[in-house]
Design a protein around this motif. Sequence first.
Motif, PDB file in Angstrom:
ATOM      1  N   THR A  52       0.904  -1.179   0.094  1.00  0.00           N
ATOM      2  CA  THR A  52      -0.263   0.297   0.159  1.00  0.00           C
ATOM      3  C   THR A  52       0.626   1.509  -0.551  1.00  0.00           C
ATOM      4  O   THR A  52       0.315   2.271   0.409  1.00  0.00           O
ATOM      5  N   PHE A  53       1.571   0.617  -0.230  1.00  0.00           N
ATOM      6  CA  PHE A  53       2.528   2.246  -0.331  1.00  0.00           C
ATOM      7  C   PHE A  53       2.866   2.953   1.012  1.00  0.00           C
ATOM      8  O   PHE A  53       3.031   4.474   1.236  1.00  0.00           O
ATOM      9  N   GLY A  54       2.847   2.718   2.111  1.00  0.00           N
ATOM     10  CA  GLY A  54       3.218   2.837   3.177  1.00  0.00           C
ATOM     11  C   GLY A  54       1.440   3.080   4.191  1.00  0.00           C
ATOM     12  O   GLY A  54       2.164   3.251   5.091  1.00  0.00           O
ATOM     13  N   ILE A  55       0.522   3.606   2.855  1.00  0.00           N
ATOM     14  CA  ILE A  55      -0.522   4.145   3.855  1.00  0.00           C
ATOM     15  C   ILE A  55      -0.588   3.022   4.675  1.00  0.00           C
ATOM     16  O   ILE A  55      -1.066   3.266   6.271  1.00  0.00           O
ATOM     17  N   TYR A  56      -0.529   1.598   4.471  1.00  0.00           N
ATOM     18  CA  TYR A  56      -0.925   0.412   6.042  1.00  0.00           C
ATOM     19  C   TYR A  56      -0.149   1.127   7.393  1.00  0.00           C
ATOM     20  O   TYR A  56      -0.601   1.257   8.293  1.00  0.00           O
ATOM     21  N   SER A  57       1.370   1.673   7.060  1.00  0.00           N
ATOM     22  CA  SER A  57       1.516   1.853   8.149  1.00  0.00           C
ATOM     23  C   SER A  57       0.684   3.170   9.233  1.00  0.00           C
ATOM     24  O   SER A  57       0.864   2.915  10.351  1.00  0.00           O
ATOM     25  N   LEU A  58      -0.274   3.382   9.073  1.00  0.00           N
ATOM     26  CA  LEU A  58      -0.714   4.989   9.387  1.00  0.00           C
ATOM     27  C   LEU A  58      -1.726   3.328  10.553  1.00  0.00           C
ATOM     28  O   LEU A  58      -2.430   3.645  11.767  1.00  0.00           O
ATOM     29  N   TRP A  59      -1.747   2.482  10.301  1.00  0.00           N
ATOM     30  CA  TRP A  59      -2.694   1.370  11.302  1.00  0.00           C
ATOM     31  C   TRP A  59      -1.378   0.542  12.032  1.00  0.00           C
ATOM     32  O   TRP A  59      -2.412   0.245  13.440  1.00  0.00           O
ATOM     33  N   LEU A  60      -0.851   0.651  11.940  1.00  0.00           N
ATOM     34  CA  LEU A  60       0.550  -0.066  12.676  1.00  0.00           C
ATOM     35  C   LEU A  60       0.438   0.164  14.466  1.00  0.00           C
ATOM     36  O   LEU A  60       0.351  -0.728  15.084  1.00  0.00           O
ATOM     37  N   PHE A  61       0.296   1.290  14.679  1.00  0.00           N
ATOM     38  CA  PHE A  61       0.506   1.738  16.155  1.00  0.00           C
ATOM     39  C   PHE A  61      -1.360   1.223  16.941  1.00  0.00           C
ATOM     40  O   PHE A  61      -1.062   0.776  18.254  1.00  0.00           O
ATOM     41  N   ASN A  62      -1.941   1.440  16.192  1.00  0.00           N
ATOM     42  CA  ASN A  62      -3.948   0.351  17.085  1.00  0.00           C
ATOM     43  C   ASN A  62      -3.232  -0.994  17.283  1.00  0.00           C
ATOM     44  O   ASN A  62      -3.577  -1.077  17.794  1.00  0.00           O
ATOM     45  N   LYS A  63      -2.069  -1.844  15.289  1.00  0.00           N
ATOM     46  CA  LYS A  63      -2.027  -2.914  15.763  1.00  0.00           C
ATOM     47  C   LYS A  63      -1.528  -3.999  16.771  1.00  0.00           C
ATOM     48  O   LYS A  63      -2.333  -5.075  17.587  1.00  0.00           O
ATOM     49  N   MET A  64      -0.188  -2.651  16.873  1.00  0.00           N
ATOM     50  CA  MET A  64       0.887  -3.085  18.012  1.00  0.00           C
ATOM     51  C   MET A  64       0.468  -2.632  19.119  1.00  0.00           C
ATOM     52  O   MET A  64       0.125  -3.582  20.027  1.00  0.00           O
TER      53      MET A  64
ATOM     54  N   HIS B 105      -2.953  -3.043  20.233  1.00  0.00           N
ATOM     55  CA  HIS B 105      -3.923  -4.294  20.788  1.00  0.00           C
ATOM     56  C   HIS B 105      -3.382  -5.572  20.779  1.00  0.00           C
ATOM     57  O   HIS B 105      -3.738  -5.836  22.236  1.00  0.00           O
ATOM     58  N   TRP B 106      -2.299  -5.692  19.933  1.00  0.00           N
ATOM     59  CA  TRP B 106      -1.501  -6.914  20.197  1.00  0.00           C
ATOM     60  C   TRP B 106      -0.673  -7.139  22.034  1.00  0.00           C
ATOM     61  O   TRP B 106      -1.024  -8.124  22.516  1.00  0.00           O
ATOM     62  N   ARG B 107      -0.365  -6.086  22.307  1.00  0.00           N
ATOM     63  CA  ARG B 107       0.500  -5.426  23.987  1.00  0.00           C
ATOM     64  C   ARG B 107      -0.613  -5.807  24.940  1.00  0.00           C
ATOM     65  O   ARG B 107      -0.457  -7.020  25.711  1.00  0.00           O
ATOM     66  N   VAL B 108      -1.934  -5.257  24.327  1.00  0.00           N
ATOM     67  CA  VAL B 108      -2.702  -5.289  26.109  1.00  0.00           C
ATOM     68  C   VAL B 108      -3.444  -6.428  25.627  1.00  0.00           C
ATOM     69  O   VAL B 108      -3.678  -6.831  26.824  1.00  0.00           O
ATOM     70  N   LYS B 109      -3.866  -7.300  24.217  1.00  0.00           N
ATOM     71  CA  LYS B 109      -4.199  -8.439  24.228  1.00  0.00           C
ATOM     72  C   LYS B 109      -3.445  -9.542  25.142  1.00  0.00           C
ATOM     73  O   LYS B 109      -3.938 -10.548  25.740  1.00  0.00           O
ATOM     74  N   HIS B 110      -2.059  -9.373  24.997  1.00  0.00           N
ATOM     75  CA  HIS B 110      -1.597 -10.550  25.981  1.00  0.00           C
ATOM     76  C   HIS B 110      -1.117  -9.732  26.983  1.00  0.00           C
ATOM     77  O   HIS B 110       0.313 -10.407  28.323  1.00  0.00           O
ATOM     78  N   THR B 111      -1.118  -8.568  28.551  1.00  0.00           N
ATOM     79  CA  THR B 111      -0.960  -8.366  29.626  1.00  0.00           C
ATOM     80  C   THR B 111      -2.047  -9.088  30.320  1.00  0.00           C
ATOM     81  O   THR B 111      -2.904  -8.656  30.482  1.00  0.00           O
TER      82      THR B 111
END
Length: 104
Positions: A80-92, A94-100
Amino acid sequence: MTGEMESRFEGSVLGYIGYTLAAFLITVCTFGIAFPWAEVMFRSWICRNTIINGKRLYFDGTGTQLFGSYIKWWFFTFITFGIYSLWLFNKMTHWRVKHTHFVE
């Protein structure tokens, strides 16, 4: 408020420096491939040293679990030429909270 217990972080500056340096070196020396394991190592340290309302946190995520998502996220960012990176903070996050979790 009555009955509320103290929340605190017990990690030291030397611990922070050590874990940050180790995570950085692991990531750089593997050209980013081992970032998931560095992230888990650092996140586990944060949770081991965090107490919320008298309950200690623990982190049960693994680098192997994160690796699949990590590769997928990089792939989507690339195509997506970097556009998806806008969602990476939320994805990461979410993953951190899911495992805490709280230690019972």
